[in-house]
Write an enzyme that holds these catalytic residues in place. Sequence first.
Site, PDB file in Angstrom:
ATOM      1  N   SER A   1     -37.285  -3.497  43.579  1.00 54.70           N
ATOM      2  CA  SER A   1     -37.292  -2.038  43.367  1.00 54.70           C
ATOM      3  C   SER A   1     -37.145  -1.642  41.904  1.00 54.70           C
ATOM      4  CB  SER A   1     -36.192  -1.371  44.208  1.00 54.70           C
ATOM      5  OG  SER A   1     -36.387  -1.634  45.577  1.00 54.70           O
TER       6      SER A   1
ATOM      7  N   HIS B   1     -19.615   4.134  18.620  1.00 52.56           N
ATOM      8  CA  HIS B   1     -19.224   3.624  19.939  1.00 52.56           C
ATOM      9  C   HIS B   1     -20.466   3.054  20.609  1.00 52.56           C
ATOM     10  CE1 HIS B   1     -17.524   3.370  23.995  1.00 52.56           C
ATOM     11  NE2 HIS B   1     -18.621   3.989  24.423  1.00 52.56           N
TER      12      HIS B   1
ATOM     13  N   GLY C   1     -22.037   1.538  29.953  1.00 51.95           N
ATOM     14  CA  GLY C   1     -21.824   2.530  30.997  1.00 51.95           C
ATOM     15  C   GLY C   1     -21.503   1.973  32.362  1.00 51.95           C
TER      16      GLY C   1
ATOM     17  N   ASN D   1     -15.795  -0.220  19.834  1.00 48.69           N
ATOM     18  CA  ASN D   1     -15.793   0.856  18.849  1.00 48.69           C
ATOM     19  C   ASN D   1     -15.697   0.248  17.458  1.00 48.69           C
ATOM     20  OD1 ASN D   1     -15.719   3.043  20.782  1.00 48.69           O
ATOM     21  ND2 ASN D   1     -13.587   2.469  21.157  1.00 48.69           N
TER      22      ASN D   1
ATOM     23  N   ASP E   1     -13.050  -5.629  27.594  1.00 50.31           N
ATOM     24  CA  ASP E   1     -14.040  -6.335  28.400  1.00 50.31           C
ATOM     25  C   ASP E   1     -14.737  -7.455  27.634  1.00 50.31           C
ATOM     26  OD1 ASP E   1     -13.699  -4.439  30.559  1.00 50.31           O
ATOM     27  OD2 ASP E   1     -14.870  -3.036  29.345  1.00 50.31           O
TER      28      ASP E   1
END
Length: 286
Positions: free
Chosen positions: A117, A154, A158, A168, A199
């Site tokens: 898809s 930044h 998302g 950052n 992360d």
Amino acid sequence: MRSLLLAAAVLSSGQLMAQDETGTEVPALEERLANERNTYENPFVMTPHKPNYILLGNYNDNLPEDIYAQYGDLQDTEVKFQLSLKIPAWVSKSKKLGLLFAYSQVSHWQAYNKKESSPFRETNYEPEVFLSWRPDYDLGAGWNLQLAQFGFVHQSNGRGGDLSRSWNRIKASVAFEKGNFGLGISPWYRIHEDRENDDNHDITDFLGHGKVQAAYKLGNHTFSLMSRNNLESGFSKGAVEGSWSFPITERVKGYVQFFTGYGSNLIEYNHYNTTAGVGIALTDWL
């Protein structure tokens, strides 16, 4: 870095510069900056920041299947595009100093993957705010300091959970020109986060603390070369990206891009791959 210096020596030896209405030759970087300043007072115009392009076919030789397991079978050829714009929030009367906001977005789209898809496997968002100063300072030997910038950047993809990536930075940059050859140097400092909320705590091991960008305009053709984290990592975790744009119509250019190294996008910051793509561009570095 040696390759960039060699390119500077070779390319600056032969120059075909644009001319203004009086017939005076204008270097490519100076011409771009002048065109940008002419748009600052028009509230209906947003100015290109980085190149704006779409690679209609972008081949990736090493997709990390473990990261993208949720998407099923991914194709190694996809669409990649970049949108990058900026607007001035304030500009001095001389137009040599300004405060600008910019937004860039790079997306990797499995457009031809009908089995899955056609998912967007990764999109990186990069808002920034920076002070921009145009000193136009003659350094001698044909070199000019055309631009100096300082601001906050930044960047994130998302996402949440294990797929979240963000960082950052405080970033500075300077741009030099010699004829139609431009050389940009951009060091940055990462703003550190708590380890438990980070992360990608080791992202600077792969993306480093800056990059060098070179660009050369030969007639209507523009060539660029980016080097990141190569010297800093001892050529073990760096990256190189090259591009070539050429005219198709007055407003549309053909665009070829090559990348090899770490950090082709945020979710793959610690993953090595090589990509090659072809498509069209609306704007380039010069």
